[in-house]
Motif scaffolding. Structure first.
Motif, PDB file in Angstrom:
ATOM      1  N   ALA A 255       0.852  -1.188   0.000  1.00 11.82           N
ATOM      2  CA  ALA A 255       0.000   0.000   0.000  1.00 11.82           C
ATOM      3  C   ALA A 255       0.888   1.238   0.000  1.00 11.82           C
ATOM      4  CB  ALA A 255      -0.929  -0.018   1.203  1.00 11.82           C
ATOM      5  N   VAL A 256       0.251   2.384   0.055  1.00  9.24           N
ATOM      6  CA  VAL A 256       0.941   3.673   0.027  1.00  9.24           C
ATOM      7  C   VAL A 256       0.706   4.383   1.359  1.00  9.24           C
ATOM      8  CG1 VAL A 256       0.999   5.946  -1.068  1.00  9.24           C
ATOM      9  CG2 VAL A 256       0.790   3.895  -2.471  1.00  9.24           C
ATOM     10  N   ASP A 257       1.770   4.903   1.932  1.00  6.97           N
ATOM     11  CA  ASP A 257       1.669   5.658   3.176  1.00  6.97           C
ATOM     12  C   ASP A 257       1.156   7.057   2.850  1.00  6.97           C
ATOM     13  OD1 ASP A 257       1.920   6.959   5.583  1.00  6.97           O
ATOM     14  OD2 ASP A 257       3.964   6.293   5.976  1.00  6.97           O
ATOM     15  N   ASP A 258      -0.098   7.308   3.181  1.00 11.04           N
ATOM     16  CA  ASP A 258      -0.726   8.575   2.810  1.00 11.04           C
ATOM     17  C   ASP A 258      -0.101   9.759   3.541  1.00 11.04           C
ATOM     18  OD1 ASP A 258      -2.927   9.699   1.185  1.00 11.04           O
ATOM     19  OD2 ASP A 258      -3.663  10.416   3.116  1.00 11.04           O
ATOM     20  N   ALA A 259       0.555   9.493   4.663  1.00 14.28           N
ATOM     21  CA  ALA A 259       1.209  10.588   5.379  1.00 14.28           C
ATOM     22  C   ALA A 259       2.455  11.071   4.645  1.00 14.28           C
ATOM     23  CB  ALA A 259       1.577  10.145   6.796  1.00 14.28           C
ATOM     24  N   VAL A 260       3.001  10.234   3.755  1.00  8.02           N
ATOM     25  CA  VAL A 260       4.222  10.575   3.022  1.00  8.02           C
ATOM     26  C   VAL A 260       3.922  10.891   1.561  1.00  8.02           C
ATOM     27  CG1 VAL A 260       6.508   9.740   2.327  1.00  8.02           C
ATOM     28  CG2 VAL A 260       5.585   9.132   4.576  1.00  8.02           C
ATOM     29  N   ASN A 262       1.132  12.033  -0.635  1.00  3.86           N
ATOM     30  CA  ASN A 262      -0.189  12.650  -0.767  1.00  3.86           C
ATOM     31  C   ASN A 262      -0.032  13.998  -1.455  1.00  3.86           C
ATOM     32  OD1 ASN A 262      -2.704  13.774  -0.546  1.00  3.86           O
ATOM     33  ND2 ASN A 262      -2.826  13.644   1.684  1.00  3.86           N
ATOM     34  N   PRO A 263      -0.407  14.118  -2.727  1.00  4.02           N
ATOM     35  CA  PRO A 263      -0.157  15.369  -3.452  1.00  4.02           C
ATOM     36  C   PRO A 263      -0.924  16.563  -2.883  1.00  4.02           C
ATOM     37  CG  PRO A 263      -1.578  13.928  -4.739  1.00  4.02           C
ATOM     38  CD  PRO A 263      -1.069  13.111  -3.576  1.00  4.02           C
ATOM     39  N   ALA A 264      -1.958  16.309  -2.101  1.00  7.04           N
ATOM     40  CA  ALA A 264      -2.714  17.414  -1.516  1.00  7.04           C
ATOM     41  C   ALA A 264      -1.986  18.050  -0.339  1.00  7.04           C
ATOM     42  CB  ALA A 264      -4.093  16.933  -1.064  1.00  7.04           C
ATOM     43  N   ALA A 265      -1.007  17.320   0.224  1.00  4.63           N
ATOM     44  CA  ALA A 265      -0.320  17.838   1.407  1.00  4.63           C
ATOM     45  C   ALA A 265       1.174  17.582   1.364  1.00  4.63           C
ATOM     46  CB  ALA A 265      -0.918  17.200   2.666  1.00  4.63           C
ATOM     47  N   ASP A 266       1.732  17.398   0.173  1.00  5.36           N
ATOM     48  CA  ASP A 266       3.150  17.075   0.030  1.00  5.36           C
ATOM     49  C   ASP A 266       3.963  18.369   0.007  1.00  5.36           C
ATOM     50  OD1 ASP A 266       5.679  16.220  -0.728  1.00  5.36           O
ATOM     51  OD2 ASP A 266       4.904  14.656  -2.050  1.00  5.36           O
ATOM     52  N   PRO A 267       4.761  18.631   1.052  1.00  7.43           N
ATOM     53  CA  PRO A 267       5.515  19.887   1.107  1.00  7.43           C
ATOM     54  C   PRO A 267       6.629  19.976   0.075  1.00  7.43           C
ATOM     55  CG  PRO A 267       6.199  18.442   2.884  1.00  7.43           C
ATOM     56  CD  PRO A 267       5.026  17.776   2.222  1.00  7.43           C
ATOM     57  N   LEU A 268       6.941  18.854  -0.591  1.00  8.52           N
ATOM     58  CA  LEU A 268       8.018  18.837  -1.572  1.00  8.52           C
ATOM     59  C   LEU A 268       7.556  19.282  -2.960  1.00  8.52           C
ATOM     60  CD1 LEU A 268       9.612  15.440  -0.490  1.00  8.52           C
ATOM     61  CD2 LEU A 268      10.422  17.733   0.078  1.00  8.52           C
ATOM     62  N   LEU A 269       6.254  19.441  -3.148  1.00 13.65           N
ATOM     63  CA  LEU A 269       5.724  19.842  -4.450  1.00 13.65           C
ATOM     64  C   LEU A 269       5.623  21.354  -4.573  1.00 13.65           C
ATOM     65  CD1 LEU A 269       2.820  17.269  -5.029  1.00 13.65           C
ATOM     66  CD2 LEU A 269       5.250  17.072  -5.619  1.00 13.65           C
ATOM     67  N   ALA A 270       5.657  21.828  -5.812  1.00  8.01           N
ATOM     68  CA  ALA A 270       5.542  23.276  -6.056  1.00  8.01           C
ATOM     69  C   ALA A 270       4.146  23.788  -5.719  1.00  8.01           C
ATOM     70  CB  ALA A 270       5.869  23.572  -7.525  1.00  8.01           C
ATOM     71  N   GLY A 374       4.989  16.112 -11.037  1.00  6.23           N
ATOM     72  CA  GLY A 374       5.039  16.926 -12.239  1.00  6.23           C
ATOM     73  C   GLY A 374       4.926  16.174 -13.538  1.00  6.23           C
ATOM     74  N   SER A 375       4.876  14.852 -13.497  1.00  2.25           N
ATOM     75  CA  SER A 375       4.892  14.068 -14.734  1.00  2.25           C
ATOM     76  C   SER A 375       3.491  13.652 -15.154  1.00  2.25           C
ATOM     77  CB  SER A 375       5.768  12.828 -14.552  1.00  2.25           C
ATOM     78  OG  SER A 375       5.228  11.974 -13.553  1.00  2.25           O
ATOM     79  N   ASP A 376       3.417  13.190 -16.389  1.00  2.85           N
ATOM     80  CA  ASP A 376       2.159  12.683 -16.938  1.00  2.85           C
ATOM     81  C   ASP A 376       2.106  11.159 -16.931  1.00  2.85           C
ATOM     82  OD1 ASP A 376       1.020  15.295 -17.867  1.00  2.85           O
ATOM     83  OD2 ASP A 376       2.881  15.298 -19.033  1.00  2.85           O
ATOM     84  N   VAL A 377       3.256  10.514 -17.128  1.00  2.00           N
ATOM     85  CA  VAL A 377       3.311   9.057 -17.215  1.00  2.00           C
ATOM     86  C   VAL A 377       4.475   8.548 -16.370  1.00  2.00           C
ATOM     87  CG1 VAL A 377       3.582   7.046 -18.740  1.00  2.00           C
ATOM     88  CG2 VAL A 377       2.323   9.058 -19.535  1.00  2.00           C
ATOM     89  N   THR A 378       4.224   7.525 -15.551  1.00  2.20           N
ATOM     90  CA  THR A 378       5.269   6.850 -14.781  1.00  2.20           C
ATOM     91  C   THR A 378       5.560   5.509 -15.442  1.00  2.20           C
ATOM     92  OG1 THR A 378       4.691   7.887 -12.675  1.00  2.20           O
ATOM     93  CG2 THR A 378       5.841   5.784 -12.574  1.00  2.20           C
ATOM     94  N   LEU A 379       6.812   5.288 -15.813  1.00  2.08           N
ATOM     95  CA  LEU A 379       7.224   4.083 -16.529  1.00  2.08           C
ATOM     96  C   LEU A 379       7.705   3.005 -15.562  1.00  2.08           C
ATOM     97  CD1 LEU A 379       9.257   5.914 -19.319  1.00  2.08           C
ATOM     98  CD2 LEU A 379       7.004   4.843 -19.602  1.00  2.08           C
ATOM     99  N   MET A 392       2.314   2.715  -7.839  1.00  2.00           N
ATOM    100  CA  MET A 392       1.316   3.177  -6.870  1.00  2.00           C
ATOM    101  C   MET A 392       1.489   4.663  -6.577  1.00  2.00           C
ATOM    102  SD  MET A 392       0.862   0.142  -4.124  1.00  2.00           S
ATOM    103  CE  MET A 392       0.477  -1.535  -4.617  1.00  2.00           C
ATOM    104  N   TYR A 393       2.746   5.108  -6.497  1.00  2.00           N
ATOM    105  CA  TYR A 393       2.976   6.536  -6.319  1.00  2.00           C
ATOM    106  C   TYR A 393       2.492   7.304  -7.545  1.00  2.00           C
ATOM    107  CZ  TYR A 393       6.093   4.849  -2.611  1.00  2.00           C
ATOM    108  OH  TYR A 393       6.617   4.221  -1.513  1.00  2.00           O
ATOM    109  N   GLY A 394       2.742   6.738  -8.746  1.00  2.00           N
ATOM    110  CA  GLY A 394       2.244   7.369  -9.959  1.00  2.00           C
ATOM    111  C   GLY A 394       0.731   7.506  -9.946  1.00  2.00           C
ATOM    112  N   LEU A 395       0.027   6.438  -9.583  1.00  2.00           N
ATOM    113  CA  LEU A 395      -1.430   6.488  -9.486  1.00  2.00           C
ATOM    114  C   LEU A 395      -1.874   7.567  -8.513  1.00  2.00           C
ATOM    115  CD1 LEU A 395      -2.053   2.638  -9.334  1.00  2.00           C
ATOM    116  CD2 LEU A 395      -2.895   4.133 -11.145  1.00  2.00           C
TER     117      LEU A 395
END
Length: 486
Positions: A255-260, A262-270, A374-379, A392-395
């Motif tokens: 699974a994915v750790d939503d605390a780490v 989560n694009p809605a609350a990710d401090p590393l994103l622009a 920032g990407s459109d497709v994860t390979l 899963m992170y891409g999704l």
């Protein structure tokens, strides 16, 4: 239940791959479900520096006589209870800079059999009461590094106390911890363990086989992979043993750790975004293109890969298909390290087309988040893939995965066929034939969908809504624990 989880690494203290993410997230999910969990880790420098409040519990000896000390502290987690943590202090084995498994020349340390035998040995000693204040009811060992724990538990003297069972989780059957036969004499196991029904593997010692043979229950990280590893094609010589123990084998999807993640609350994103407010992803893409030196082109589909650079991960397919990707107006960004020839080949491609290709050798956690954001497709075109967290992170971040349909990739990504799009279940792009043509056909489908923005947004929203919570996975592990205890 009192559960001791045993692993060689854990996020956020030490990470070389997906094992660390799982080892860090599962204890929190189990604790949230009411279980009493502690973790056991080797005393690598990053672990000793990151675990808080370390205090000595007991001194003990390795089977070959080397002194060690068991320490106890906790890993602090934001927004969740701290994780009680045991650490093995053995400087002669663990106090080495850099990669925890390899030397500066990328060669496995010659004493790795000792370094990770001690991890399993300490787990068994804790189960037998090394800490007078706490003992587990079950030991959960992860991957080959901890695979001797079930063997030590199987041969322990349980006179006067209940036997502690074990669960052994296979994260990747390809990495088995195989050592020369003479190393067996240092492991402290009876000679009867070095046979076909035990650790012996073609005349050598296999830590992985110890876990598979002696654990009460087995699990792996996706339902499809649980079936694949019972075949000669993906069993890596252990498929017969796995078939014989198939009644104990469970496929539990990671699974994915939503605390780490989560694009809605990710401090590393622009900029933040989610499935209902996806506009921030455009800002993330522009910031990423600028950071990587790519042309800031909002209409150019950006393909990314975050991976170890090995042939198993399908990197030759990406090299073969890169010209076609660029010819169709795409951009490509890579983050990873591994085989030298692959690193050099991708560096050359970046030098030839710096506006369209970015290559970052190494691992950079913030950049990994930004690539997904920032990407459109994860390979993820892996030859085989036990589960895969990258897709899963891409999704989760709305970067539609393009994957070879094997293992956990088959369990998590639904292709953009007409019928699946009509049913509203498509989440990415898949290919069955592991070949350049199979991969490039899937890539052409990605370009075709990208040219239809409304359909792209619809598939992206479905991908971002796909459930991947640790609560569901933890419930399945708890069910397996109960079976092991029974």
């Amino acid at each position: 239940m009192r559960i001791l989880q045993v692993s060689a690494e854990i996020f956020p203290l030490l990470k070389t791959g997906g094992l660390a993410d799982i080892a860090g997230a599962l204890p929190l999910a189990l604790a949230a479900a009411g279980q009493e969990v502690r973790v056991l880790l080797p005393g690598f420098p990053a672990i000793l520096a990151g675990v808080k409040g370390l205090e000595p519990v007991a001194d003990f000896q390795a089977p070959w006589g080397e002194p060690a000390r068991l320490l106890k502290g906790h890993i602090a987690t934001a927004g969740a209870p701290d994780v009680p943590t045991y650490v093995i202090e053995a400087p002669g084995l663990y106090n080495r800079p850099g990669n925890p498994y390899e030397d500066a020349n990328r060669q496995p340390y010659a004493d790795n059999h000792r370094r990770f035998a001690l991890l399993g040995w300490a787990a068994a000693r804790i189960a037998q009461g090394l800490d007078p204040e706490w003992a587990p009811e079950l030991v959960h060992a992860h991957d080959w590094h901890a695979a001797l724990a079930p063997a030590y538990l199987a041969f322990a003297d349980w006179t006067g106390q209940p036997r502690v069972p074990s669960l052994y989780t296979i994260h990747n059957l390809a990495y088995q911890g195989v050592f020369p036969p003479w190393t067996f004499t240092e492991l402290g196991l009876p000679h009867t363990a070095f046979q076909l029904n035990g650790l012996e593997y073609h005349g050598q010692v296999s830590f992985m086989k110890a876990g598979l043979f002696y654990a009460d229950r087995l699990s792996t990280v996706s339902p499809t992979y649980a079936g694949e590893i019972q075949t000669p094609e993906q069993g890596f010589g252990l498929d017969g043993l796995l078939r014989s123990r198939s009644y104990t084998l469970h496929g539990i999807l990671n699974a994915v750790d939503d605390a780490v993640w989560n694009p809605a609350a990710d401090p590393l994103l622009a900029a933040p975004y989610d499935v209902r407010r996806p506009g921030g992803k455009t800002a993330c893409k522009a910031a990423l293109q600028q950071k990587l030196g790519l042309a800031v082109a909002p209409d150019a589909p950006l393909f990314v890969i975050v991976s170890r650079l090995t042939e198993q991960k399908g990197l030759p397919l990406l090299l073969e298909g890169l010209d076609a990707l660029l010819a169709q107006g795409g951009q490509f960004a890579l983050l990873g390290s591994g085989d030298g020839w692959l690193e050099d080949a991708f560096r050359r491609r970046a030098a030839d087309a710096p506006d369209s290709v970015s290559v970052t050798i190494g691992y950079d956690e913030p950049l990994a988040h930004q690539l997904f954001g920032g990407s459109d497709v994860t390979l993820v075109p892996s030859l085989f893939e036990p589960c895969g967290l990258t897709q899963m992170y891409g999704l989760r971040y709305g970067s539609l995965p393009l994957v070879h349909r094997v293992g956990g990739l088959a369990d998590t990504v639904v292709d953009t066929t007409l019928e699946d799009m009509a049913a509203g279940i498509s989440t990415g792009f898949t290919f069955d034939d592991f070949s350049g043509e199979g991969y490039q056909r899937a890539m052409r489908r990605a370009f075709a969908l990208y040219a239809r923005p409304a359909d792209w947004r619809r598939v992206r929203a479905t991908a971002m809504r796909r459930p991947a919570d640790w609560g569901t996975a933890a419930a399945k592990y708890i069910e397996v624990y109960k079976w092991a205890l029974g």
